[in-house]
Design a protein around this motif. Structure first.
Motif, PDB file in Angstrom:
ATOM      1  N   ARG A  60       0.911  -1.101  -0.097  1.00 58.81           N
ATOM      2  CA  ARG A  60      -0.154  -0.058  -0.011  1.00 58.81           C
ATOM      3  C   ARG A  60       0.822   1.317  -0.197  1.00 58.81           C
ATOM      4  O   ARG A  60       0.617   2.269  -0.707  1.00 58.81           O
ATOM      5  N   ALA A  61       1.812   1.203   0.538  1.00 52.87           N
ATOM      6  CA  ALA A  61       2.909   2.413   0.573  1.00 52.87           C
ATOM      7  C   ALA A  61       3.459   2.542  -0.601  1.00 52.87           C
ATOM      8  O   ALA A  61       3.817   3.554  -0.916  1.00 52.87           O
ATOM      9  N   LEU A  62       3.972   1.492  -1.046  1.00 52.18           N
ATOM     10  CA  LEU A  62       4.652   1.513  -2.402  1.00 52.18           C
ATOM     11  C   LEU A  62       3.714   1.891  -3.329  1.00 52.18           C
ATOM     12  O   LEU A  62       4.241   2.516  -4.740  1.00 52.18           O
ATOM     13  N   ALA A  63       2.441   1.566  -3.200  1.00 53.95           N
ATOM     14  CA  ALA A  63       1.451   1.930  -4.316  1.00 53.95           C
ATOM     15  C   ALA A  63       0.920   3.362  -4.234  1.00 53.95           C
ATOM     16  O   ALA A  63      -0.237   3.757  -4.806  1.00 53.95           O
ATOM     17  N   ALA A  64       1.227   4.184  -3.330  1.00 54.23           N
ATOM     18  CA  ALA A  64       0.755   5.425  -2.887  1.00 54.23           C
ATOM     19  C   ALA A  64       0.442   6.440  -4.189  1.00 54.23           C
ATOM     20  O   ALA A  64      -0.647   7.320  -3.944  1.00 54.23           O
ATOM     21  N   GLY A  65       1.214   6.272  -5.220  1.00 56.06           N
ATOM     22  CA  GLY A  65       1.080   7.074  -6.343  1.00 56.06           C
ATOM     23  C   GLY A  65      -0.128   7.086  -7.193  1.00 56.06           C
ATOM     24  O   GLY A  65      -0.589   7.804  -7.609  1.00 56.06           O
ATOM     25  N   PHE A  66      -0.810   5.889  -6.880  1.00 56.30           N
ATOM     26  CA  PHE A  66      -2.010   5.818  -7.575  1.00 56.30           C
ATOM     27  C   PHE A  66      -3.183   6.777  -7.067  1.00 56.30           C
ATOM     28  O   PHE A  66      -3.936   7.215  -7.440  1.00 56.30           O
ATOM     29  N   GLU A  67      -3.038   6.743  -5.552  1.00 50.39           N
ATOM     30  CA  GLU A  67      -3.778   7.609  -4.950  1.00 50.39           C
ATOM     31  C   GLU A  67      -3.723   8.887  -5.242  1.00 50.39           C
ATOM     32  O   GLU A  67      -4.795   9.992  -5.273  1.00 50.39           O
ATOM     33  N   ILE A  68      -2.499   9.320  -5.330  1.00 51.39           N
ATOM     34  CA  ILE A  68      -2.082  10.655  -5.476  1.00 51.39           C
ATOM     35  C   ILE A  68      -2.738  11.128  -6.921  1.00 51.39           C
ATOM     36  O   ILE A  68      -2.978  12.203  -7.221  1.00 51.39           O
ATOM     37  N   SER A  69      -2.389  10.181  -7.965  1.00 50.36           N
ATOM     38  CA  SER A  69      -3.087  10.483  -9.188  1.00 50.36           C
ATOM     39  C   SER A  69      -4.405  10.665  -9.228  1.00 50.36           C
ATOM     40  O   SER A  69      -5.078  11.618 -10.042  1.00 50.36           O
ATOM     41  N   ASN A  70      -5.169  10.001  -8.487  1.00 50.73           N
ATOM     42  CA  ASN A  70      -6.649  10.044  -8.348  1.00 50.73           C
ATOM     43  C   ASN A  70      -7.130  11.533  -7.690  1.00 50.73           C
ATOM     44  O   ASN A  70      -8.034  11.941  -8.330  1.00 50.73           O
ATOM     45  N   ALA A  71      -6.425  11.804  -6.702  1.00 51.56           N
ATOM     46  CA  ALA A  71      -6.745  13.035  -6.106  1.00 51.56           C
ATOM     47  C   ALA A  71      -6.446  14.170  -7.016  1.00 51.56           C
ATOM     48  O   ALA A  71      -7.160  15.289  -7.365  1.00 51.56           O
ATOM     49  N   ALA A 105      -8.355  -2.657  -1.731  1.00 46.16           N
ATOM     50  CA  ALA A 105      -7.511  -2.711  -0.383  1.00 46.16           C
ATOM     51  C   ALA A 105      -6.228  -1.838  -0.376  1.00 46.16           C
ATOM     52  O   ALA A 105      -5.657  -1.616   0.641  1.00 46.16           O
ATOM     53  N   LEU A 106      -5.693  -1.389  -1.451  1.00 41.70           N
ATOM     54  CA  LEU A 106      -4.651  -0.456  -1.587  1.00 41.70           C
ATOM     55  C   LEU A 106      -5.045   1.127  -1.344  1.00 41.70           C
ATOM     56  O   LEU A 106      -3.841   1.727  -1.372  1.00 41.70           O
ATOM     57  N   ALA A 107      -6.279   1.238  -1.103  1.00 45.60           N
ATOM     58  CA  ALA A 107      -6.585   2.682  -0.774  1.00 45.60           C
ATOM     59  C   ALA A 107      -6.370   3.042   0.645  1.00 45.60           C
ATOM     60  O   ALA A 107      -6.196   2.368   1.377  1.00 45.60           O
ATOM     61  N   THR A 108      -6.005   4.395   0.789  1.00 44.92           N
ATOM     62  CA  THR A 108      -5.598   4.861   2.153  1.00 44.92           C
ATOM     63  C   THR A 108      -6.847   5.633   2.401  1.00 44.92           C
ATOM     64  O   THR A 108      -7.286   5.671   3.654  1.00 44.92           O
ATOM     65  N   ALA A 109      -7.354   6.409   1.696  1.00 39.58           N
ATOM     66  CA  ALA A 109      -8.260   7.436   1.948  1.00 39.58           C
ATOM     67  C   ALA A 109      -9.248   8.006   0.869  1.00 39.58           C
ATOM     68  O   ALA A 109     -10.156   8.793   0.789  1.00 39.58           O
ATOM     69  N   TRP A 110      -9.043   6.927  -0.196  1.00 43.41           N
ATOM     70  CA  TRP A 110      -9.758   7.503  -1.622  1.00 43.41           C
ATOM     71  C   TRP A 110     -11.348   7.520  -1.368  1.00 43.41           C
ATOM     72  O   TRP A 110     -12.034   8.375  -2.008  1.00 43.41           O
ATOM     73  N   GLY A 145       2.073  18.143  -1.378  1.00 44.88           N
ATOM     74  CA  GLY A 145       1.760  17.563   0.193  1.00 44.88           C
ATOM     75  C   GLY A 145       1.564  16.088   0.209  1.00 44.88           C
ATOM     76  O   GLY A 145       2.278  15.438   0.948  1.00 44.88           O
ATOM     77  N   MET A 146       0.722  15.666  -1.047  1.00 43.32           N
ATOM     78  CA  MET A 146       0.612  13.942  -0.789  1.00 43.32           C
ATOM     79  C   MET A 146       2.012  13.244  -1.199  1.00 43.32           C
ATOM     80  O   MET A 146       2.155  12.188  -0.477  1.00 43.32           O
ATOM     81  N   ARG A 147       2.724  13.783  -1.951  1.00 43.47           N
ATOM     82  CA  ARG A 147       3.927  13.127  -2.268  1.00 43.47           C
ATOM     83  C   ARG A 147       4.841  13.092  -1.106  1.00 43.47           C
ATOM     84  O   ARG A 147       5.723  12.296  -1.021  1.00 43.47           O
ATOM     85  N   VAL A 148       5.089  14.202  -0.771  1.00 46.10           N
ATOM     86  CA  VAL A 148       5.911  14.333   0.664  1.00 46.10           C
ATOM     87  C   VAL A 148       5.296  13.535   1.546  1.00 46.10           C
ATOM     88  O   VAL A 148       6.390  12.711   2.210  1.00 46.10           O
ATOM     89  N   SER A 149       4.111  13.313   1.935  1.00 43.41           N
ATOM     90  CA  SER A 149       3.713  12.400   3.070  1.00 43.41           C
ATOM     91  C   SER A 149       3.750  11.107   2.472  1.00 43.41           C
ATOM     92  O   SER A 149       3.973   9.946   3.475  1.00 43.41           O
TER      93      SER A 149
END
Length: 298
Positions: A60-71, A105-110, A145-149
């Motif tokens: 999930r941490a490694l795949a965070a870029g997908f949620e950033i893209s969605n945002a 299940a890889l979503a954090t807050a989407w 902000g999301m990328r730094v996080s």
């Protein structure tokens, strides 16, 4: 695919690979690249489904870029509307976007971000999640902000990827500040300092920034003397991820290392494939491109 004379030729090649699921004839470069990334995400979701909780958290941490893209895509219609209302002469902005990535299940807050209807609502949803407050509701503030996080979470949750996270953050910070000329929101600067150090994030020049970086992040910028050449560092980052990923994948002991290595190699392959599609869309072929451009993804 990179040497294909047209995008259609590249798409025909892509249709014979594991990326074929969402590939359609006549797709635009962006649509084809999105299909490649969606396939990568699906593979990561399958891989995460076979892991214990700690392994799934790492993916999930490694795949965070997908949620950033969605945002980022979620914010585009809001930005387009603001551009249209700012001036009667403002050109029409195409608000159409590619479908959001299906994170499962890889979503954090989407699931909390998707229903938001204004930039301020999106910022509030981020602030109440693991992402934290990005420090602003503009597309640039949210993305940075999301990328730094994401870098901080990756360095903490996946020690084997901490070197990647710190170097990637150094590249992001240098590009935004010393190439684009855009300062990070203060909250993002403070977070970035946890990986890059306060001297680096407070540097007034690219040379001072490089000098102040810790070894965990500074290795990526070795030999990159000018901020304008940071694109070379990005290619170097992917090459390092590939080397480290192969080494992690070869380890046979029980633990997360082989999983992290598999995610790294899958991600590198998708990055190269997206680059190949871009080259094909621009005419492809070694005869049409400088050698350094074609060598970059190797």
């Amino acid at each position: 695919m990179a040497t294909s004379p047209t995008l259609e030729d590249a798409l025909r090649s892509l249709a014979a690979t594991p990326y074929r699921h969402d590939v359609r004839p006549g797709a635009s470069p962006a649509e084809a690249q999105h299909a490649v990334s969606a396939t990568l995400l699906w593979h990561l979701r399958v891989l995460a489904g076979w892991q214990p909780a700690t392994g799934a958290d790492a993916i999930r941490a490694l795949a965070a870029g997908f949620e950033i893209s969605n945002a980022q895509h979620h914010l585009r219609p809001f930005s387009a509307e603001k551009a249209r209302t700012a001036s009667a002469r403002a050109p029409d902005v195409d608000t159409r976007s590619l479908p959001p990535y299906r994170l499962g299940a890889l979503a954090t807050a989407w699931t909390r971000l998707a229903p938001t209807r204004t930039p301020s609502e999106l910022r509030a949803a981020l602030a109440s999640s693991l992402w934290g407050d990005p420090g602003g509701d503009s597309p640039a503030a949210v993305a940075s902000g999301m990328r730094v996080s994401a870098a901080l979470r990756l360095a903490t949750a996946v020690p084997d990827a901490a070197r990647w996270a710190a170097a990637r953050l150094a590249l992001l910070f240098a590009r935004e500040v010393f190439v684009v000329g855009r300062r990070f929101p203060e909250v993002s600067v403070r977070r970035a300092a946890r990986l890059l150090g306060p001297r680096a994030v407070g540097a007034r020049s690219y040379a001072d920034f490089r000098q102040a970086l810790p070894a965990t992040a500074g290795w990526l910028l070795d030999g990159v003397d000018e901020a304008a050449d940071l694109w070379r560092a990005e290619a170097g980052w992917w090459n390092a991820v590939e080397r480290d990923g192969r080494e992690l994948l070869r380890r046979s002991r029980i633990g997360p290392q082989p999983v992290v290595g598999a995610v790294a190699l899958l991600s590198v392959d998708a990055w190269r494939t997206r680059g190949a599609l871009e080259l094909a869309a621009r005419g492809g072929g070694p005869g049409d491109w400088p050698a350094e451009v074609l060598d970059a993804p190797r």
